[in-house]
Each structure stands twice: as C-alpha cells, then as structure tokens.
Scaffold this motif. Structure first.
Motif, PDB file in Angstrom:
ATOM      1  N   ASP A 278       0.834  -1.208   0.000  1.00 36.90           N
ATOM      2  CA  ASP A 278       0.000   0.000   0.000  1.00 36.90           C
ATOM      3  C   ASP A 278       0.866   1.254   0.000  1.00 36.90           C
ATOM      4  OD1 ASP A 278      -2.245   1.565   0.007  1.00 36.90           O
ATOM      5  OD2 ASP A 278      -2.595   1.408   2.157  1.00 36.90           O
ATOM      6  N   GLY A 279       1.760   1.334  -0.980  1.00 39.49           N
ATOM      7  CA  GLY A 279       2.582   2.530  -1.119  1.00 39.49           C
ATOM      8  C   GLY A 279       3.763   2.526  -0.168  1.00 39.49           C
ATOM      9  N   ASP A 280       4.469   3.650  -0.151  1.00 38.90           N
ATOM     10  CA  ASP A 280       5.673   3.807   0.651  1.00 38.90           C
ATOM     11  C   ASP A 280       5.298   4.336   2.033  1.00 38.90           C
ATOM     12  OD1 ASP A 280       8.255   3.933   1.450  1.00 38.90           O
ATOM     13  OD2 ASP A 280       8.722   5.808   0.392  1.00 38.90           O
ATOM     14  N   HIS A 281       4.861   3.433   2.920  1.00 37.55           N
ATOM     15  CA  HIS A 281       4.413   3.810   4.252  1.00 37.55           C
ATOM     16  C   HIS A 281       5.358   3.281   5.317  1.00 37.55           C
ATOM     17  CE1 HIS A 281      -0.015   4.172   2.736  1.00 37.55           C
ATOM     18  NE2 HIS A 281       0.709   5.235   2.470  1.00 37.55           N
ATOM     19  N   LEU A 282       5.266   3.868   6.502  1.00 39.32           N
ATOM     20  CA  LEU A 282       6.009   3.345   7.647  1.00 39.32           C
ATOM     21  C   LEU A 282       5.589   1.917   7.966  1.00 39.32           C
ATOM     22  CD1 LEU A 282       6.160   6.316  10.192  1.00 39.32           C
ATOM     23  CD2 LEU A 282       8.108   5.105   9.205  1.00 39.32           C
ATOM     24  N   PHE A 283       4.288   1.687   7.914  1.00 37.96           N
ATOM     25  CA  PHE A 283       3.787   0.337   8.192  1.00 37.96           C
ATOM     26  C   PHE A 283       2.561   0.083   7.322  1.00 37.96           C
ATOM     27  CE2 PHE A 283       1.759   3.197  11.164  1.00 37.96           C
ATOM     28  CZ  PHE A 283       0.437   2.805  11.194  1.00 37.96           C
TER      29      PHE A 283
END
Length: 460
Positions: A204-209
C-alpha cells in the motif's frame, strides 16, 4: 351622544383584547386528540430493532499470537464475541504516540496477545461511543485495528493496547485496566485449538507500516445455511419515512416495481418487493462540520424506524465533495454476505447531503429466526491455495489487492434463501469471488457484475 357611543365601543374592544390575550397565554392544547385512532393518527411502530453504536461496530476478525504462533478467530465462533465484549468494558490510561523508530520496530516485535481488525477505518467519534475512551485525547481521524499484548516496562509487566490508523500512519499506545493474569486467563487460555494462520503483507505505497492479511494454513469447514424469509411491508416504511404519509400517492410501474411519492420524497419498491430505494432530494448543501459523523447519523436514522431487522454491522464509509455515505453489511452466523442477485440485498446503504439523509437503500425481507437446513458443510481451500490462485490470475497487480476473507454467496428463491461459503477478495475496490470451480479458467477474480437499477452510487 356620538362621542359616548365611540367610548363604549372602544372600551368593549379593549376588554375583548384583554380576554383574548389571556386565553392565548393560558391555552393548553388537548394532545390526547392526536392519539385517538378515530382521528386518523397513525402510531409509528418500530419495524425491527434499535441498536446502539457498540452493537453495530464489530471486528471482522481477530488474530491471537501465543508463543510465536498465530491463530485465527472468526466471528462465527462464540469465543470471538466473548473476547470483544470484554474488550469494550476496558478502560485505558497512559496515552502516548509511538515515534517513527518505534513504529518501524513493530514489524520484528514478537508479542503474545490479540489483534482486532475492523472492516474499515472506524471514525474516532464512532469508536469513542463503542469503547470507553471518555477523557482520552486521540488526535486520530479513525482506527483500523487495535492490539492487546503483554509488555514489560519499568514497573513490571502490564497489558498494553495499541490503536492503529493506517490512513494517517499513526499508532497510539495505552495501558488497559487488566492484570496480566486476567489477560492470560480470559484471552490466551486454550487458543492453541484455533486454526493456525500465516501473514500475507498488503502493498500500500511507501508507508512506515502496512496491513497484513492473516489466512488459515489449512482448509476450513464452514456451514452452508438455508433460511425461510418474510417480506417486510413497504407501507410500514412509508409511514416511517414520509412526514405525512397520507399525502404519499401510490404508483405501480410494473409487476416488479411500485412507488410512493408526496411530490418531494420518493420510495421505490423494486425487484418484486425485495429492495427499497428511498430518496429525499430536498436537501441542504451546507454541511455542519461540527455535526455528527455520517456513521452515527445513519445509525440514528435507522433507529428512528427500528430498521435493524437481521444482523447488519458497520462495514464502510466515505466522504467526498458531493455526499457522505455509510454502509452496513448483512452478517449470517458471523459470516458476512458479499454476493447476491442484487448487491443491495445484503446491505443497508445511506447517503447524506448537507445534514439530511438523501438516499436509503435496503432489503425488504427478514430472515426467520433459525435456519431450516444447517447440515451441509463446505471445505474451503487453505489460505495458501487462495493466495496462489489470486496471484496466478492474469493481470494481477499486488498493489490493488486489499482484502481476502470468507463470505457467503446468497441465493433467494421466493421465500427460501441459501447461503454458500466461499473465498472473497477485495481487489481494486470491488468484492469478487475467488473461483475454484473451474480450474481451467485463468481469470480467478470473477466479474460478478451487479445490476445497479436501484443504486445511485454505492461504496463498493
């Protein structure tokens, strides 16, 4: 003489004015007249039940972690509801936000505890009504999931609770008013009998988590069910949804469709009396930002006519520039219903424009209390087989995969309704059956197109 007559008339008028003013001030209307059946008053009896927010907000799954192993707990299990009812009684303290470094370390954290996953992000105002969060400052718009686990701090072991918002990439940690012994006894004792699970990461994209889907390692046995049903009278909804039902005129367009309208509101009865589609176009475009969340106002709207017939739980909501929407999904024996001859047969859908309900779409039948046939069981493939089937589908894009879960396909034949369990995938915003029936077909994500005759816009 003339002046004397004028004086008498003027005095009489003044006295009349005093008497009329006194009568106006002391007038008490006879409300009892409004309650007399012979005067045409119609009492609006509830169609079904009224429910609190805490009854409508339900998790879609729980994952229990114990000694490095993951186990699945589905809503069809009585233990699921025992856990959730106990969670709603907890109070919380020591609220703090996790730092980015702490969030990044979560992926490698080995915990013993429970993860509670909700069908959609639950608006924070709604979540506070469902749980005991009074007085706690949560600067989140909503919560996707919560975790309970044992943590070691400077004073010893405590039961910590984390609240996750994937949309905002925030994590809040609190301490529950529960001892470690109580947690082990009430929540972790005997969980090794639950189905073993594995984690599948969601891109789900470039997320922290990012989220993870937990799926069973082995096959699952799920009951197929058959119910009888009873049609709900459209007239009862007419009485509830029109301000003056006597002005609502009846029109029959065909054998399968009829309508009621008072010149403003319209109530359409579609698909041989199975679907209600209510629309109220006389709305205000001004939205009160300090007003109730659309999920809360939708629950209030349904409660206004006792519209909870079968079990429906909160499943999704949406806000855009034109309107706000809330969706509640039919659940049978703890299993959500995704597929039907018409998608809205399994949903309560409400849209709001400004501060007024604009659309209301729902089924017009009620399942009878107990199934007439619950003897048929289906062996559903393992989670690994489901993932392999989805990933081998032509054109599969992992970034479009959102959820994988067990649900019911629903078939209605007159008053007989059958529910068959299947694997479903939420892919690119649409729920579809993972089709294992034709192994020669490369297209796994079946195109179960929905007839939208009764639908203006839906969430899914």
């Amino acid at each position: 003489m003339l002046e004397h007559i004028k004086t008498v008339i003027l005095t009489a008028l003044v006295l009349m004015s005093v008497v009329l003013t006194w009568q106006l001030w002391t007038f008490q209307p006879d409300y009892g007249l409004l309650k007399r059946d012979d005067k045409g008053y119609v009492e609006n009896n509830p169609i079904g039940e009224t429910l609190s927010i805490s009854k409508v907000i339900q998790p879609e799954s729980m994952i229990v972690f114990d000694h490095g192993q993951s186990h699945l707990l589905y809503p069809k299990e009585p233990l699921f509801h025992q856990f959730y009812e106990k969670m709603k009684e907890l109070t919380f303290s020591d609220v703090r936000y996790l730092t980015n470094n702490e969030i990044l370390s979560l992926s490698t954290y080995q915990k013993s505890g429970i993860e509670v996953v909700f069908p959609s992000i639950v608006p924070i105002d709604v979540f506070k009504e469902a749980f005991k969060l009074e007085g706690l400052q949560f600067s989140m718009k909503g919560i996707n999931q919560m975790e309970m686990f044992i943590e070691q701090n400077s004073s010893g072991q405590v039961v910590a609770v984390r609240f996750y918002s994937y949309d905002e990439q925030k994590v809040i940690q609190t301490t529950a008013n529960l001892t470690v012994d109580e947690f082990l006894t009430h929540f972790l004792d005997g969980v090794d009998t639950l189905p073993a699970a594995f984690a599948y990461p969601i891109v789900d994209g470039d997320h922290l988590f990012n989220r993870k889907i937990y799926l069973p390692k082995g096959e699952l046995q799920v009951d197929g069910l058959t119910y009888t049903s009873t049609l709900l009278s459209p007239d009862r909804f007419k009485q509830a949804l029109f301000s003056d039902p006597s002005y609502a005129k009846h029109y029959r367009q065909s054998e399968r469709q009829e309508s009621y309208t008072d010149g403003n509101r319209m109530l359409n009865v579609l698909y041989s009396g199975n679907i209600l589609f209510y629309i109220n176009p006389g709305y205000s475009e001004q939205h009160d930002k300090n007003g109730k969340n659309v999920v809360i106002s939708s629950v209030d709207f349904i409660n206004g006519h006792g519209g909870w017939t079968d079990q429906y739980i909160f499943y999704d909501w949406n806000v855009d520039e034109t309107k706000e929407e809330a969706l509640f999904r039919l659940v049978v024996s703890g299993v959500p219903v995704f597929s039907a001859s018409h998608q809205k047969v399994a949903e309560l859908y409400i849209s709001r424009i400004g501060n007024q309900t604009y659309e209301y779409i729902r089924p017009l039948f009620d399942l009878d209390e107990s199934p007439i046939d619950a003897n048929l069981q289906y062996a559903l493939p393992s989670g690994e087989a489901v993932i392999n089937k989805i990933e081998s589908s032509e054109g599969f894009d992992p970034s479009l995969l959102q959820k994988v879960t067990i649900g019911y396909s629903m078939t209605k034949n007159n008053s007989i309704i059958t529910f068959q369990p299947e694997w479903f995938v939420l892919y690119n915003g649409k729920w579809d059956v993972v089709d294992f029936h034709d192994e020669t077909d490369d297209e796994v994500i079946a195109n179960d197109e929905v007839d939208r005759e009764a639908e203006a816009n839906g969430l899914e």
